[in-house]
Design a protein around this motif. Structure first.
Motif, PDB file in Angstrom:
ATOM      1  N   PHE A 195      74.249  95.454  -0.541  1.00 51.05           N
ATOM      2  CA  PHE A 195      74.743  96.649  -0.110  1.00 51.05           C
ATOM      3  C   PHE A 195      75.395  95.838   1.704  1.00 51.05           C
ATOM      4  O   PHE A 195      76.611  96.621   2.055  1.00 51.05           O
ATOM      5  CB  PHE A 195      73.375  97.388   0.465  1.00 51.05           C
ATOM      6  N   SER A 196      75.232  95.280   1.904  1.00 50.23           N
ATOM      7  CA  SER A 196      75.657  94.531   3.438  1.00 50.23           C
ATOM      8  C   SER A 196      77.206  94.330   2.406  1.00 50.23           C
ATOM      9  O   SER A 196      78.241  94.442   3.429  1.00 50.23           O
ATOM     10  CB  SER A 196      75.351  93.191   4.140  1.00 50.23           C
ATOM     11  N   GLU A 197      77.405  93.658   1.885  1.00 45.15           N
ATOM     12  CA  GLU A 197      79.157  93.202   1.290  1.00 45.15           C
ATOM     13  C   GLU A 197      79.177  94.752   1.423  1.00 45.15           C
ATOM     14  O   GLU A 197      80.599  94.766   1.479  1.00 45.15           O
ATOM     15  CB  GLU A 197      78.766  92.669   0.460  1.00 45.15           C
ATOM     16  N   TYR A 198      79.267  95.274   0.598  1.00 44.62           N
ATOM     17  CA  TYR A 198      79.425  96.269   0.280  1.00 44.62           C
ATOM     18  C   TYR A 198      80.026  97.396   1.300  1.00 44.62           C
ATOM     19  O   TYR A 198      81.276  98.422   1.612  1.00 44.62           O
ATOM     20  CB  TYR A 198      78.761  97.436  -0.398  1.00 44.62           C
ATOM     21  N   ARG A 199      79.160  97.373   2.499  1.00 41.81           N
ATOM     22  CA  ARG A 199      79.283  97.909   3.703  1.00 41.81           C
ATOM     23  C   ARG A 199      80.295  97.333   4.638  1.00 41.81           C
ATOM     24  O   ARG A 199      81.124  98.244   5.103  1.00 41.81           O
ATOM     25  CB  ARG A 199      77.995  98.286   4.788  1.00 41.81           C
ATOM     26  N   LYS A 235      86.598  97.377   5.667  1.00 43.48           N
ATOM     27  CA  LYS A 235      87.537  97.024   6.362  1.00 43.48           C
ATOM     28  C   LYS A 235      88.321  97.760   5.582  1.00 43.48           C
ATOM     29  O   LYS A 235      89.180  98.523   6.223  1.00 43.48           O
ATOM     30  CB  LYS A 235      87.558  95.957   5.795  1.00 43.48           C
ATOM     31  N   ASP A 236      88.367  99.155   4.682  1.00 44.73           N
ATOM     32  CA  ASP A 236      88.361 100.325   4.638  1.00 44.73           C
ATOM     33  C   ASP A 236      88.944 101.327   5.430  1.00 44.73           C
ATOM     34  O   ASP A 236      89.841 102.407   5.255  1.00 44.73           O
ATOM     35  CB  ASP A 236      88.901 100.404   2.802  1.00 44.73           C
ATOM     36  N   GLY A 237      88.478 100.973   6.828  1.00 42.54           N
ATOM     37  CA  GLY A 237      88.693 101.869   7.389  1.00 42.54           C
ATOM     38  C   GLY A 237      87.735 103.041   7.448  1.00 42.54           C
ATOM     39  O   GLY A 237      87.780 104.176   8.078  1.00 42.54           O
ATOM     40  N   ILE A 238      86.373 102.739   7.132  1.00 44.28           N
ATOM     41  CA  ILE A 238      85.366 103.756   6.527  1.00 44.28           C
ATOM     42  C   ILE A 238      84.058 103.491   8.383  1.00 44.28           C
ATOM     43  O   ILE A 238      84.806 102.962   8.787  1.00 44.28           O
ATOM     44  CB  ILE A 238      85.040 103.949   5.798  1.00 44.28           C
ATOM     45  N   THR A 294      79.976 106.971   9.032  1.00 45.23           N
ATOM     46  CA  THR A 294      79.858 107.335   7.698  1.00 45.23           C
ATOM     47  C   THR A 294      79.116 106.413   6.606  1.00 45.23           C
ATOM     48  O   THR A 294      78.166 106.753   5.650  1.00 45.23           O
ATOM     49  CB  THR A 294      81.146 107.734   7.071  1.00 45.23           C
ATOM     50  N   VAL A 295      79.111 105.504   6.996  1.00 42.53           N
ATOM     51  CA  VAL A 295      78.779 104.057   6.731  1.00 42.53           C
ATOM     52  C   VAL A 295      77.201 104.022   7.180  1.00 42.53           C
ATOM     53  O   VAL A 295      76.373 103.427   5.433  1.00 42.53           O
ATOM     54  CB  VAL A 295      79.088 102.668   7.045  1.00 42.53           C
ATOM     55  N   ASN A 296      76.967 104.340   8.150  1.00 44.69           N
ATOM     56  CA  ASN A 296      75.479 104.612   8.141  1.00 44.69           C
ATOM     57  C   ASN A 296      74.668 105.473   7.565  1.00 44.69           C
ATOM     58  O   ASN A 296      73.574 106.020   6.932  1.00 44.69           O
ATOM     59  CB  ASN A 296      74.719 104.961   9.963  1.00 44.69           C
ATOM     60  N   HIS A 297      75.541 106.864   7.260  1.00 44.49           N
ATOM     61  CA  HIS A 297      74.747 107.830   6.178  1.00 44.49           C
ATOM     62  C   HIS A 297      74.939 107.705   5.021  1.00 44.49           C
ATOM     63  O   HIS A 297      73.887 107.652   4.558  1.00 44.49           O
ATOM     64  CB  HIS A 297      75.610 109.195   6.476  1.00 44.49           C
ATOM     65  N   GLU A 298      76.137 106.828   4.614  1.00 48.74           N
ATOM     66  CA  GLU A 298      75.724 106.087   3.338  1.00 48.74           C
ATOM     67  C   GLU A 298      73.741 104.997   2.722  1.00 48.74           C
ATOM     68  O   GLU A 298      73.585 105.373   2.133  1.00 48.74           O
ATOM     69  CB  GLU A 298      76.580 105.011   3.321  1.00 48.74           C
ATOM     70  N   HIS A 299      73.859 104.193   4.247  1.00 53.24           N
ATOM     71  CA  HIS A 299      72.598 103.540   4.051  1.00 53.24           C
ATOM     72  C   HIS A 299      71.401 105.047   4.047  1.00 53.24           C
ATOM     73  O   HIS A 299      70.878 103.955   3.589  1.00 53.24           O
ATOM     74  CB  HIS A 299      73.040 102.939   5.356  1.00 53.24           C
ATOM     75  N   ALA A 300      71.761 105.334   5.109  1.00 46.54           N
ATOM     76  CA  ALA A 300      70.399 106.388   5.505  1.00 46.54           C
ATOM     77  C   ALA A 300      70.146 106.970   3.675  1.00 46.54           C
ATOM     78  O   ALA A 300      68.772 107.188   3.360  1.00 46.54           O
ATOM     79  CB  ALA A 300      70.706 107.531   5.817  1.00 46.54           C
TER      80      ALA A 300
END
Length: 334
Positions: free
Chosen positions: A107-111, A116-119, A123-129
């Motif tokens: 997941f860390s690599e995905y995040r 890098k893609d500008g997200i 938003t990334v925190n919401h995906e994690h949660a």
């Protein structure tokens, strides 16, 4: 039955009572009878004692866990279908791994790639949660027996975003822009938001039955799913009921109007904080409420915040904010 006679005349038992992936047991006995009795006993133990049974590997892929989460829990959430769609997109980007082999570093690599893609960090925190909650909920329901692979992953620290608000002149400019809108609902929805601190979705989804006795009862689209009654002026109540008689759609007070609001903002040419749009109405209500001497606990209830910490963002706007510091500090009487 894995019993064999050795050259010394003794009998060797070499078995896996729990099956092919169970633990192997080797024992030597003086007689064949003792060896057979041990095998019968060991097989019985394997049926009763989990330590003897084979460890069954969970080979489900992440997509299957997500689907199971939705069946058992997600379908009951207000945003369940929307969240399911986001989880499936995440799963696709992660390569739909076998869930038991999915680790924190995956997941860390995905995040890192998402950032890098500008997200945005938020938003990334919401995906994690959301993904972490899939494992947590399935563990609670007995559907997942392993550890949550995201338990050790910390959310990104977010820089508190400056909140935009409208001053009196800008409110008038916006109202004039809304007057020229073709949408017949948009101005009154904006008025409700400015008068009550409601979110746009809460105001837009109102039924006429939610307006009575000098109150608007927000219940359908509240973020916390808790109802709250907000007092309104007699003038606004009359305007809402008159609007329903003329433009209402069944029990609904309003039709869709968010796009019309964004177009009105563009016509008004009011500088806005990125990503706030209609939320500026809610911020304006809260800021002005505190400036006029409103109580922070009352504001918390009006906004429907579950945590007072969320509402405290507006505390510094109170005219007497921290005023006691002048007189209650240890140097005041020296």
């Amino acid at each position: 039955m894995a019993i064999s006679k050795r050259k010394d005349g003794k009998w060797l038992v070499n078995i896996k009572p729990g099956g092919r992936v169970g633990k192997q047991i080797k024992r030597v006995f003086n007689t064949e009878r003792e060896a057979k009795q041990f095998v019968i006993w060991a097989n019985g133990q394997a049926l009763q004692d989990p330590d003897w049974a084979p460890i069954k590997k969970d080979t489900r892929r992440l997509s299957k866990l997500i689907e199971r989460w939705f069946e058992l829990h997600g379908c009951k959430l207000r945003d369940g279908k929307k969240r399911l769609g986001k989880l499936k997109m995440m799963c696709l980007s992660l390569g739909d791994p076998i869930a038991s082999q999915f680790k924190a570093f995956h997941f860390s690599e995905y995040r890192a790639q998402r950032l890098k893609d500008g997200i945005s960090d938020n938003t990334v925190n919401h995906e994690h949660a959301h993904l972490r909650s899939v494992f947590n909920e399935l563990r609670r329901l007995g559907e997942w027996n392993e550890e949550n692979p995201l338990e050790s992953v910390k959310a990104l620290k977010l820089q508190e975003q400056e909140m935009g608000e409208l001053n009196s002149e800008q409110i008038q400019i916006l109202m004039n822009s809304l007057d020229s809108a073709e949408n017949k609902h948009v101005k009154l929805i904006a008025t409700v938001c400015l008068s009550t601190g409601a979110r746009w979705g809460e105001a837009e989804s109102l039924n006429v039955s939610q307006v009575k006795d000098g109150l608007i009862l927000f219940a359908n689209e509240t973020k916390s799913r808790k109802a709250r009654g907000i007092p309104i002026s007699e003038e606004l109540e009359k305007a809402l009921k008159a609007h329903h008689k003329k433009h209402g759609e069944g029990a609904k007070l309003f039709g869709p109007a968010y796009s019309a609001f964004r177009r009105a903002l563009e016509r008004a040419a009011i500088p806005m904080k990125q990503g706030q749009a209609s939320h500026v109405l809610r911020h304006t209500f809260a800021s002005e409420f505190m400036r006029r001497g409103g109580n922070i606990l009352v504001l918390q209830r009006a906004l429907g915040h579950q945590s007072l910490a969320m509402t405290m963002r507006y505390a510094h706007m109170a005219p007497d904010h921290l005023i006691e510091v002048r007189t209650l500090n240890p140097m005041a009487e020296r």
